[in-house]
Design an enzyme around this catalytic site. Structure first.
Site, mmCIF file in Angstrom:
data_model
loop_
_atom_site.group_PDB
_atom_site.id
_atom_site.type_symbol
_atom_site.label_atom_id
_atom_site.label_comp_id
_atom_site.label_asym_id
_atom_site.label_seq_id
_atom_site.Cartn_x
_atom_site.Cartn_y
_atom_site.Cartn_z
ATOM 1 N N ASN A 1 0.882 -1.183 -0.044
ATOM 2 C CA ASN A 1 0.095 0.002 0.139
ATOM 3 C C ASN A 1 0.788 1.236 -0.068
ATOM 4 O O ASN A 1 1.813 1.302 0.882
ATOM 5 C CB ASN A 1 -0.911 -0.122 1.196
ATOM 6 N N GLN B 1 -2.515 3.029 3.106
ATOM 7 C CA GLN B 1 -1.157 3.047 3.892
ATOM 8 C C GLN B 1 -1.298 3.712 5.151
ATOM 9 O O GLN B 1 -1.655 4.970 5.403
ATOM 10 C CB GLN B 1 0.025 3.700 3.184
ATOM 11 N N HIS C 1 6.362 -1.479 3.652
ATOM 12 C CA HIS C 1 6.267 -2.799 4.136
ATOM 13 C C HIS C 1 5.553 -3.644 3.239
ATOM 14 O O HIS C 1 4.734 -2.975 2.530
ATOM 15 C CB HIS C 1 5.725 -2.859 5.508
HETATM 16 P P1 AMP Z 1 -0.732 -0.355 5.968
HETATM 17 O O1 AMP Z 1 -2.122 0.138 6.030
HETATM 18 O O2 AMP Z 1 -0.505 -1.023 4.428
HETATM 19 O O3 AMP Z 1 0.323 0.835 6.101
HETATM 20 O O4 AMP Z 1 -0.246 -1.592 6.848
HETATM 21 C C1 AMP Z 1 -0.003 -1.611 8.324
HETATM 22 C C2 AMP Z 1 -0.017 -2.835 8.769
HETATM 23 O O5 AMP Z 1 0.467 -2.690 10.171
HETATM 24 C C3 AMP Z 1 -1.566 -2.883 9.277
HETATM 25 O O6 AMP Z 1 -2.174 -4.294 8.610
HETATM 26 C C4 AMP Z 1 -1.814 -3.408 10.908
HETATM 27 O O7 AMP Z 1 -2.368 -4.213 10.955
HETATM 28 C C5 AMP Z 1 -0.046 -3.461 10.944
HETATM 29 N N1 AMP Z 1 0.563 -3.226 12.327
HETATM 30 C C6 AMP Z 1 0.397 -1.965 12.727
HETATM 31 N N2 AMP Z 1 1.058 -2.142 14.147
HETATM 32 C C7 AMP Z 1 1.734 -3.374 14.189
HETATM 33 C C8 AMP Z 1 2.393 -4.072 15.197
HETATM 34 N N3 AMP Z 1 2.784 -3.155 16.134
HETATM 35 N N4 AMP Z 1 2.613 -5.355 14.857
HETATM 36 C C9 AMP Z 1 2.270 -5.893 13.885
HETATM 37 N N5 AMP Z 1 1.548 -5.276 12.888
HETATM 38 C C10 AMP Z 1 1.321 -4.154 12.825
#
Ligand code: AMP
Length: 119
Positions: free
Chosen positions: A92, A99, A105
């Protein structure tokens, strides 16, 4: 302008530093992979570069080998997780695309049927 190796207020930099816990499933010299806190599929793993870049496009332009390492780690995670029927790799990029964490990521999603187009 050079980029910082890490960003003090970045949650994923804190995971790399061991300051925030995560369920780590794969690690190598340039990437770390851990399970998403809010999984959208039976397997939902995030692969991140160990250095801070805002998104995949920035990572790719500043460190192409780093981007390749993230994708290779994603494939290794998929194999380790037994996703032999297929899996989805997603970056994303930008708030409009969903995002929410601004450290590049790769989402590795699998273990269920995945529809196209995505929402
Ligand atoms: P995005 O929305 O593409 O930026 O993805 C960010 C992702 O990070 C989301 O799917 C969240 O659920 C995940 N996320 C946020 N904080 C954490 C964390 N501390 N450990 C694992 N996943 C996380």
């Amino acid at each position: 302008m050079s980029k910082p190796e890490s960003s003090a207020d970045c949650i994923f930099c804190k995971i790399i530093a061991g300051e925030i816990p995560a369920e780590i499933v794969h690690s190598d010299e340039s990437t770390l992979s851990f399970r998403d806190l809010n999984p959208q599929a039976p397997t939902h793993v995030l692969v991140i570069p160990r250095t801070h870049h805002e998104n995949a496009a920035e990572l790719g332009s500043r460190d192409p080998a780093g981007l390749a390492a993230v994708i290779a780690a994603g494939a290794a995670v998929a194999e380790q997780e037994g996703l032999s029927h297929g899996y989805r790799l997603v970056f994303n990029t930008g708030a409009g695309a969903g995002q929410t964490v601004f450290h590049a990521h790769l989402h590795v999603l699998g273990g269920r049927s995945l529809q196209w187009p995505p929402g």
